[in-house]
Motif scaffolding. Sequence first.
Motif, PDB file in Angstrom:
ATOM      1  N   GLN A 133      16.653   8.090  -5.013  1.00  0.00           N
ATOM      2  CA  GLN A 133      16.228   8.846  -6.206  1.00  0.00           C
ATOM      3  C   GLN A 133      16.601  10.304  -6.005  1.00  0.00           C
ATOM      4  OE1 GLN A 133      13.434  11.161  -6.954  1.00  0.00           O
ATOM      5  NE2 GLN A 133      13.885  10.860  -9.073  1.00  0.00           N
ATOM      6  N   GLU A 160       7.021   5.848  -6.791  1.00  0.00           N
ATOM      7  CA  GLU A 160       5.453   6.007  -6.664  1.00  0.00           C
ATOM      8  C   GLU A 160       4.861   4.488  -6.380  1.00  0.00           C
ATOM      9  OE1 GLU A 160       3.750   8.720  -6.792  1.00  0.00           O
ATOM     10  OE2 GLU A 160       4.791  10.326  -7.680  1.00  0.00           O
ATOM     11  N   GLU A 161       5.631   3.406  -7.212  1.00  0.00           N
ATOM     12  CA  GLU A 161       5.024   2.075  -6.911  1.00  0.00           C
ATOM     13  C   GLU A 161       5.125   1.611  -5.333  1.00  0.00           C
ATOM     14  OE1 GLU A 161       6.014  -2.306  -8.617  1.00  0.00           O
ATOM     15  OE2 GLU A 161       6.913  -0.701  -9.438  1.00  0.00           O
ATOM     16  N   LEU A 195       9.826  13.845  -3.191  1.00  0.00           N
ATOM     17  CA  LEU A 195       9.495  12.414  -3.081  1.00  0.00           C
ATOM     18  C   LEU A 195      10.098  12.147  -1.727  1.00  0.00           C
ATOM     19  CD1 LEU A 195      10.247  10.535  -6.447  1.00  0.00           C
ATOM     20  CD2 LEU A 195       8.070  10.919  -5.335  1.00  0.00           C
ATOM     21  N   GLN A 212       2.295   3.398  -3.415  1.00  0.00           N
ATOM     22  CA  GLN A 212       1.011   2.562  -3.798  1.00  0.00           C
ATOM     23  C   GLN A 212       0.943   1.284  -2.802  1.00  0.00           C
ATOM     24  OE1 GLN A 212      -1.988   3.360  -5.455  1.00  0.00           O
ATOM     25  NE2 GLN A 212      -1.119   5.391  -5.666  1.00  0.00           N
ATOM     26  N   THR A 266      14.044   5.012 -10.006  1.00  0.00           N
ATOM     27  CA  THR A 266      13.274   6.079 -10.793  1.00  0.00           C
ATOM     28  C   THR A 266      12.068   6.616  -9.998  1.00  0.00           C
ATOM     29  OG1 THR A 266      11.855   4.535 -11.719  1.00  0.00           O
ATOM     30  CG2 THR A 266      13.916   4.765 -12.953  1.00  0.00           C
ATOM     31  N   ARG A 267      11.406   7.761 -10.610  1.00  0.00           N
ATOM     32  CA  ARG A 267      10.223   8.247  -9.946  1.00  0.00           C
ATOM     33  C   ARG A 267       9.047   7.248  -9.845  1.00  0.00           C
ATOM     34  NH1 ARG A 267       9.626  13.722  -8.469  1.00  0.00           N
ATOM     35  NH2 ARG A 267       7.662  13.199  -8.340  1.00  0.00           N
ATOM     36  N   ALA A 268       9.107   6.467 -10.894  1.00  0.00           N
ATOM     37  CA  ALA A 268       8.018   5.440 -11.161  1.00  0.00           C
ATOM     38  C   ALA A 268       8.166   4.518  -9.824  1.00  0.00           C
ATOM     39  CB  ALA A 268       7.915   4.980 -12.405  1.00  0.00           C
ATOM     40  N   GLU A 269       9.524   4.021  -9.534  1.00  0.00           N
ATOM     41  CA  GLU A 269       9.618   3.151  -8.604  1.00  0.00           C
ATOM     42  C   GLU A 269       9.293   3.469  -7.243  1.00  0.00           C
ATOM     43  OE1 GLU A 269      13.426   0.314 -10.200  1.00  0.00           O
ATOM     44  OE2 GLU A 269      13.707   2.469  -9.591  1.00  0.00           O
TER      45      GLU A 269
END
Length: 968
Positions: A37, A9-10, A42, A13, A4-7
């Motif tokens: 992804q 982005e994490e 990304l 970070q 996922t995009r959240a993974e």
Amino acid sequence: MTVTRAEVEELLQRLAQTPPNAKPDVATELVQVADAQGDADLRFRARLAYVSSLHHANDRHRMFAPFVYVLQQYDAAPGWMTEEQRWEVLWLHKWMVTWLVDHPQVPLAQLQEVLDGMRRRYAEAGEGLAPVLGCAYVLRAHVDGEAAAEAEFDAWVRAPRTHLSDCEGCEPSARIAHLAELGRHEEVLAELAPVVDGDVGCSEQPQVAIGEALTSLVVVGDHDRAATLHRTAFRASRSNPADTASVARHLHVLARTGNLTRGLEVLGEQRHALEHPSSPYAGMELAAAATRLLHAVVAAGDGEATVRGGGRPPERAADLLVRVEEQTWSLARAFDERNGTTAVGDRVRAWVEAPDLPHLPLGPVTAPAETVARLDVVRTPLDPTFGADPGGLDLPALAELVILARRRASTPTWTRLVAHWKTRRDGELAALDRADTVAVRAAADLDAFALWAPSPHPDLSLATSAAELYRTLGDEAEAVLVEVLADLHAGRPVDVAAVITAVDAHGTPVQRARARSRVAAEALEEQARALHADAYAILVEARPTSAEDRSVAARVLLDVTPFGPDRPAVLQSALDLLDDGDEPMLRAQVASERAVASAQEGDLDAAHAHFDEAARVARVAGAPEVLLQVEARRAHVLAGTGQPDRAEVLALAVAAAAREVERPDLAIEQSTLAAQLMASRGRELEAVEVAEAALGLVYPDAAVSRQHRALRRHLRAQLLDLTSRLSAALGEQDRAVALAREAVDLASGPAEPGAEPDPGAAAVVARLAGLVEDDDAVEATRLYAHALDLAERAGQDAFAQVVRRERVAARFDADGVDAALRDVDDAARSNAAAHARTLADPEAAAAWQGWDFAWEDVVLAGMRSRVLASAGLVDDALAAVEGLPARWDEVGGRVEAIDAEILRGRLLLHTPRPDEGVAALESAALRARAAGETSLVHSAAGTAASWLDESGRPAEAQALWDRLVADV
């Protein structure tokens, strides 16, 4: 896999929070996850982050392929790309020239193509071309030499800077390099001045600029400044993997200025960088500087000198010369073949053949004073028995020799005997008659000895052989003992109960005692004490008669007896058990303890006589490590009896010798002592240099006991703590905090299960709290709480009281006035309770010896008044400060009394009685004048005069100032 995009982005970070040297691995994972992804933005951001992550890598050529994808996206100008991302692409474009030129595997045509694309993209973006011109200069200078690149250099320098130019602190480094190469040394110094003065700079400066300018400083004759700047800049570069090129310049200057000893020490610690440089070009420069140095060393007749450090085995200077010279020229050829010119080879030849420069007064890194004497480290026992060739001895006679050597010699002799046995071992074992019990016992004892003798890489197969031979003889206890030794060498856990049970079932009393002593080294502290006591009880009952068994009894006796009133008698009892000449280490320990006791009683002549006897014993036995331990204790006695100069010289000599005999723990401990002595006499720069050199020491990769592991952690934590304090004293706050954090992690971090905390942990944590207090009061408060807990658990009651007091200011900033006042009250209650205990309990009185309870009470009263004043609670603060000057006078705090009067005067200025405040401040200033406290005079008079001036009474202000300060 589904991502996922959240993974993604994490992970981005996480990369941002990763230390620089670990970023490439995380960034590699990020690219893989982003590709899975699938979103183009990304994938673009992941590759942009990957390229940036290689800033500190030594294989930066890997950045080109992902950057090609980045450029494709940039040129396509998708709507999702932000202006910030477009700016970052243009910024990283410079790296594709200035960094990739240092990798000979990157084709020249590719570099030129990148430069052309960079010029086009900058122009299309409407950006100034100064960064492009800078890259063009770098490429031309690399390919054709600095002289041929004069036009490109001038074009870059004349072009106006842009927001894509390198920072104002870094650009002078490139200009300095060009000017220095062309011999324009006065212009070099002009470029260097604003960088060194701090007018321009960044995290990479001034150390990089100094490295480039160092030769010029020597050439123009500014030798003192060159020496000082070398010390400061080399410290900043020595442990930075990205600064190989700067280190090379320092090494080259050391070689040319005749600082060969210092140069060998620098080269020794940088051998890792020779194999893993920040780039191939930087590695070539370091190898070229090493070649220049080692040619001088060999020419001086020191080709047999040993180069140590860098986590590498010791190496002869002459052998290292062959290796670095080949590295130098093979890399130079690779660059010239890539470039189609001879410019790189010509530059390297100029480095290797560079003429000598005037001498710089530097001294070795580890011993700033040239007068440090080398200790006479004897490695051969005086007993001729151990000097004879053992080749003519049969198996039983050789075994008898090694048994004697265990009692009367030391590591060098043991090492020689082990080497001899290994040359004979295969043949002897093949011919061994298993029915000959004497020969079998001898072979087993020789294998066990070879396993027991200190070695960085013990051969654990010897344990299997020895145990099998002992079992052939029916000696199960000795077989278990040798297997336990193998487990300890391998770092494997030892089942203490199982070992004791097995040996007790089959062994003699001495074997039972040895089993307990052997496993005690890996046991927890309380269990270790019980094991030693049990071993001693067994030996007392057994009354051993053989020389070897009595040696075991003597060692156990010292292990089981704590320091105290009975210790001197026990020392003599241990000696009485020994035959003449046996156990030199134990004899030296006894003499050293007697020396320390004599020094504590004030009899220094007797102390040195005992130390001399201990040193004599060590030399007779050919025991260099024992001699160094003796002299290390002597250095501490010298330091503690008002002889810092002698202590420093001896500590540096011991540290240097400890490096030679590969005892890094002793080298670290003595370097720490020497640095402390230097710092105590205002020589912080020399001190931090010695401390940082010791931080580079690496322990051999071998398992050691739990007790030794704890000692290593403690010594390194103390050294880190000292280096942090020295860095803070030199104004290097960021480095001080980083070192303090490392010290805290080591001293108070997770230890081995059940281990007692490091006794120095509380002090280390409290000092970190003090360093971060101004920037982060919340973290400081947490650290002070941790330090207090550590001090209380370690029974360090006096230091716990210090922490209670020191945390008040941080508590005020973090949690406010009420919390700070509670801490003041808590500290006052603790001080009173401790005072009461000392009056009733002699042991408590001894623990608090030297503590001034009355002084502490007044200190805390003063803290209360200042907390209230800082909170703006003027009336409460005035009530708290009332009578405080008199209390300070009662306890002898003259300066503190004046300071309290000044506080009272300042507070009165904020009441309806300001003239009383002016009068109080004038009174305080007069008292400070009488006491010769100029700073307090200025503080009191300045506060009063400022208030008068701001109140529209300038004439009175001037008169007061003239009256109190004019002639001070």
